[in-house]
Design an enzyme around this catalytic site. Sequence first.
Site, mmCIF file in Angstrom:
data_model
loop_
_atom_site.group_PDB
_atom_site.id
_atom_site.type_symbol
_atom_site.label_atom_id
_atom_site.label_comp_id
_atom_site.label_asym_id
_atom_site.label_seq_id
_atom_site.Cartn_x
_atom_site.Cartn_y
_atom_site.Cartn_z
ATOM 1 N N GLU A 55 0.908 -1.353 -0.135
ATOM 2 C CA GLU A 55 0.040 0.066 0.141
ATOM 3 C C GLU A 55 0.740 1.238 -0.131
ATOM 4 O O GLU A 55 0.553 2.146 -0.583
ATOM 5 C CB GLU A 55 -0.739 0.165 1.232
ATOM 6 C CG GLU A 55 -1.791 -1.112 1.142
ATOM 7 C CD GLU A 55 -1.525 -2.410 2.046
ATOM 8 O OE1 GLU A 55 -2.187 -3.003 2.671
ATOM 9 O OE2 GLU A 55 -0.085 -2.542 2.051
ATOM 10 N N SER A 304 6.848 -41.373 5.180
ATOM 11 C CA SER A 304 6.882 -40.909 6.527
ATOM 12 C C SER A 304 6.176 -39.949 6.628
ATOM 13 O O SER A 304 5.544 -39.588 7.365
ATOM 14 C CB SER A 304 8.414 -40.816 7.193
ATOM 15 O OG SER A 304 9.151 -42.026 7.009
#
Length: 363
Positions: A55, A304
Amino acid sequence: MEITSDRQGIERALQWASKGMFTTTPNPRVGCVIVKDGQVIGEGHTQPPGQAHAEVQALNDAACRGADVRGATVYVTLEPCSHYGRTPPCADALVKAGVARVVAAIADPNPLVAGQGLEKLRAAGIAVTCGVLEDEARDMNIGFMSRMRSGKPWVRMKAAASLDGKTALHNGRSQWITSDAARDDGHWWRARACAVLTGIGTVLADNPQLNVRAVDTPRQPRRIVIDSQLQISPQARILDGGGTWVVAASADPEKQAQLRERGAEIIVLPNAHGKVDLPALMHELGRRQINEVHVEAGFKLNGSLIREGCVDELLLYLAPSLLGDAQGLFDLPALASLDGRKSLSFHEVKQIGPDLRILARFI
């Protein structure tokens, strides 16, 4: 450029957000476009940590153009922040600038913001709209969103395989199953991640660097090695340049000292079975402000991570070839019933050179 709808404004803001793809971490990638009378008068994107947010960049751009932002509409890909961090609140800057309307793609899940930025704008008499192209905005910052909501990063597992799902021959040869185009594309995904994670099996077999080489990036992702027994050699190439995190299940003061001399940090996180506690590691990475983890590992660690619920998304490159009896993608247990299968949804399917790229998310 003329902007005639909120969708167009956010689309352009997302284009600007993508300019910070490799640089904003741990902050979100945000783009901002300021429009007055249908014309773009300022635009920008979030800079590296400690520098201006999107901004402010857009407001500064408008000032450089000599444009008056009073009464303008601001399009931003994430709710403007309302708190003091490394920089002042963007919501305050917009209020001070006198803009008339703010359109945000998505609310900020950061507990320090979480709607407060939008409320601050409304309290100042600024018209606010939130919820334009939310899915696209969420994907832009999927890791930041994950970390803010769950305390864990978004984990994306990358693998390359033949069409029958094979990643290597039984003698270990795997170079190269997919094309140069697919490998270069994989480096783009590496570059957008905060960290690249692998296992000691891959380090011992291939001695990879696991850095980004095929695309230009001002920032290399962190490298992480899962190494329960600290088998890694202090000369391993993945340690080059320092900053690598080696995650072990037990301490070895002498080996740890050698690795620290190479600039590595050792994290000891054992589970009850003498292995690395993978779910605990994901929470630790979230605590360390890691937004996105890019996994490039062997089929054992892949399995895993999936078994322990540590993977959010698969990034698969499939080559138009068949390898037959060869090593698979994941070391997963045999099922007695289809009810036990892992379900995913296809998020994107795209051809990259001769290969197919599939993004699939666990449900």
